[in-house]
Design a protein around this motif. Structure first.
Motif, PDB file in Angstrom:
ATOM      1  N   UNK A  39      -2.433  -0.339  -8.479  1.00 42.45           N
ATOM      2  CA  UNK A  39      -3.843  -0.692  -8.339  1.00 42.45           C
ATOM      3  C   UNK A  39      -4.541   0.314  -7.430  1.00 42.45           C
ATOM      4  N   UNK A  40      -5.815   0.534  -7.705  1.00 40.17           N
ATOM      5  CA  UNK A  40      -6.625   1.244  -6.720  1.00 40.17           C
ATOM      6  C   UNK A  40      -7.651   0.269  -6.142  1.00 40.17           C
ATOM      7  N   UNK A  41      -8.106   0.587  -4.951  1.00 42.57           N
ATOM      8  CA  UNK A  41      -9.063  -0.257  -4.255  1.00 42.57           C
ATOM      9  C   UNK A  41     -10.039   0.631  -3.496  1.00 42.57           C
ATOM     10  N   UNK A  42     -11.205   0.087  -3.205  1.00 41.71           N
ATOM     11  CA  UNK A  42     -12.240   0.847  -2.510  1.00 41.71           C
ATOM     12  C   UNK A  42     -12.845   0.030  -1.387  1.00 41.71           C
ATOM     13  N   UNK A  43     -13.299   0.731  -0.369  1.00 36.76           N
ATOM     14  CA  UNK A  43     -13.964   0.081   0.749  1.00 36.76           C
ATOM     15  C   UNK A  43     -14.880   1.090   1.424  1.00 36.76           C
ATOM     16  N   UNK A  44     -15.979   0.601   1.957  1.00 37.22           N
ATOM     17  CA  UNK A  44     -16.881   1.442   2.747  1.00 37.22           C
ATOM     18  C   UNK A  44     -16.278   1.610   4.130  1.00 37.22           C
ATOM     19  N   UNK A  45     -15.839   2.810   4.428  1.00 40.97           N
ATOM     20  CA  UNK A  45     -15.238   3.084   5.715  1.00 40.97           C
ATOM     21  C   UNK A  45     -15.674   4.482   6.152  1.00 40.97           C
ATOM     22  N   UNK A  46     -15.490   4.763   7.414  1.00 37.94           N
ATOM     23  CA  UNK A  46     -15.732   6.104   7.913  1.00 37.94           C
ATOM     24  C   UNK A  46     -14.455   6.613   8.559  1.00 37.94           C
ATOM     25  N   UNK A  47     -14.322   7.914   8.559  1.00 40.82           N
ATOM     26  CA  UNK A  47     -13.191   8.507   9.242  1.00 40.82           C
ATOM     27  C   UNK A  47     -11.896   8.403   8.459  1.00 40.82           C
ATOM     28  N   UNK A  48     -10.808   8.504   9.172  1.00 38.52           N
ATOM     29  CA  UNK A  48      -9.484   8.492   8.564  1.00 38.52           C
ATOM     30  C   UNK A  48      -9.193   7.111   7.979  1.00 38.52           C
ATOM     31  N   UNK A  49      -8.653   7.080   6.779  1.00 41.04           N
ATOM     32  CA  UNK A  49      -8.382   5.792   6.141  1.00 41.04           C
ATOM     33  C   UNK A  49      -7.139   5.149   6.741  1.00 41.04           C
ATOM     34  N   UNK A  50      -7.106   3.840   6.606  1.00 45.25           N
ATOM     35  CA  UNK A  50      -5.968   3.045   7.054  1.00 45.25           C
ATOM     36  C   UNK A  50      -5.529   2.198   5.877  1.00 45.25           C
ATOM     37  N   UNK A  51      -4.276   2.338   5.458  1.00 46.24           N
ATOM     38  CA  UNK A  51      -3.813   1.639   4.262  1.00 46.24           C
ATOM     39  C   UNK A  51      -3.948   0.129   4.435  1.00 46.24           C
ATOM     40  N   UNK A  52      -3.753  -0.369   5.633  1.00 46.77           N
ATOM     41  CA  UNK A  52      -3.740  -1.810   5.869  1.00 46.77           C
ATOM     42  C   UNK A  52      -5.128  -2.393   6.084  1.00 46.77           C
ATOM     43  N   UNK A  53      -6.180  -1.600   5.887  1.00 45.53           N
ATOM     44  CA  UNK A  53      -7.532  -2.125   6.069  1.00 45.53           C
ATOM     45  C   UNK A  53      -7.852  -3.187   5.025  1.00 45.53           C
ATOM     46  N   UNK A  80       0.830  -1.191   0.000  1.00 47.77           N
ATOM     47  CA  UNK A  80       0.000   0.000   0.000  1.00 47.77           C
ATOM     48  C   UNK A  80       0.866   1.243   0.000  1.00 47.77           C
ATOM     49  N   UNK A  81       0.495   2.238  -0.796  1.00 46.34           N
ATOM     50  CA  UNK A  81       1.270   3.466  -0.833  1.00 46.34           C
ATOM     51  C   UNK A  81       0.485   4.672  -0.310  1.00 46.34           C
ATOM     52  N   UNK A  82      -0.840   4.652  -0.443  1.00 49.40           N
ATOM     53  CA  UNK A  82      -1.612   5.801   0.004  1.00 49.40           C
ATOM     54  C   UNK A  82      -3.086   5.439   0.095  1.00 49.40           C
ATOM     55  N   UNK A  83      -3.820   6.223   0.869  1.00 51.62           N
ATOM     56  CA  UNK A  83      -5.273   6.089   0.886  1.00 51.62           C
ATOM     57  C   UNK A  83      -5.887   7.430   1.255  1.00 51.62           C
ATOM     58  N   UNK A  84      -7.161   7.574   0.925  1.00 45.16           N
ATOM     59  CA  UNK A  84      -7.888   8.791   1.250  1.00 45.16           C
ATOM     60  C   UNK A  84      -9.246   8.402   1.793  1.00 45.16           C
ATOM     61  N   UNK A  85      -9.664   9.094   2.834  1.00 47.59           N
ATOM     62  CA  UNK A  85     -10.931   8.768   3.455  1.00 47.59           C
ATOM     63  C   UNK A  85     -12.117   9.236   2.627  1.00 47.59           C
ATOM     64  N   UNK A  86     -13.324   8.782   2.974  1.00 49.60           N
ATOM     65  CA  UNK A  86     -14.520   9.201   2.247  1.00 49.60           C
ATOM     66  C   UNK A  86     -14.904  10.649   2.571  1.00 49.60           C
ATOM     67  N   UNK A  87     -15.645  11.252   1.680  1.00 50.88           N
ATOM     68  CA  UNK A  87     -16.188  12.586   1.897  1.00 50.88           C
ATOM     69  C   UNK A  87     -15.133  13.587   2.350  1.00 50.88           C
ATOM     70  N   UNK A  88     -14.043  13.644   1.608  1.00 47.66           N
ATOM     71  CA  UNK A  88     -13.011  14.625   1.904  1.00 47.66           C
ATOM     72  C   UNK A  88     -12.175  14.292   3.108  1.00 47.66           C
ATOM     73  N   UNK A  89     -12.232  13.058   3.553  1.00 45.08           N
ATOM     74  CA  UNK A  89     -11.417  12.638   4.678  1.00 45.08           C
ATOM     75  C   UNK A  89      -9.942  12.733   4.367  1.00 45.08           C
ATOM     76  N   UNK A  90      -9.140  12.721   5.382  1.00 47.76           N
ATOM     77  CA  UNK A  90      -7.708  12.903   5.233  1.00 47.76           C
ATOM     78  C   UNK A  90      -7.036  11.758   4.517  1.00 47.76           C
TER      79      UNK A  90
END
Length: 124
Positions: free
Chosen positions: A95-109, A47-57
């Protein structure tokens, strides 16, 4: 079913830049956490990066901090990965990937949806 499509890969010289895109047809990506991953030849995917939903960090792997920038477009349909100061070890499939999450993203999720990847080759 959310289907992700990556684009923007190619051949770039060391020190160059690329902007990768991750898009989903018919879906908004705003309510998904989005992650970017790369797999170098003969190595495991990382994993190199992730971004949270709705403008999350955003979060970044230590190896790419200061050189990679993840962002969303205003329409919510595309997530970008700006890659600057590319190094030869940046070669691989991204690759990009998606998941339903809330709050700050975690690359290892655990990521639910994956794209097919786009090839990046760093070579002079």
């Amino acid at each position: 079913q959310l289907q992700l499509v990556e684009s923007g890969g190619g051949l770039v010289q060391p020190g160059g830049s690329l902007r990768l895109s991750c898009a989903a047809s018919g879906f908004t990506l705003n309510n998904y956490a989005i992650g970017w991953f790369r797999q170098a030849p003969g190595k495991e995917r990382e994993g190199v990066s992730c971004i949270g939903p709705f403008g999350g960090g955003a979060n970044y792997a230590d190896s790419v901090k200061g050189r990679f920038t993840i962002s969303r477009d205003k329409a919510g349909n595309t997530v970008y990965l700006q890659i600057d100061s590319l190094k030869s070890e940046g070669t691989g499939i991204y690759y990009c990937a998606a998941a339903r999450r809330v709050g700050l993203c975690v690359i290892s999720t655990t990521w639910t949806y994956w794209g097919q990847g786009t090839q990046v080759t760093v070579s002079s």
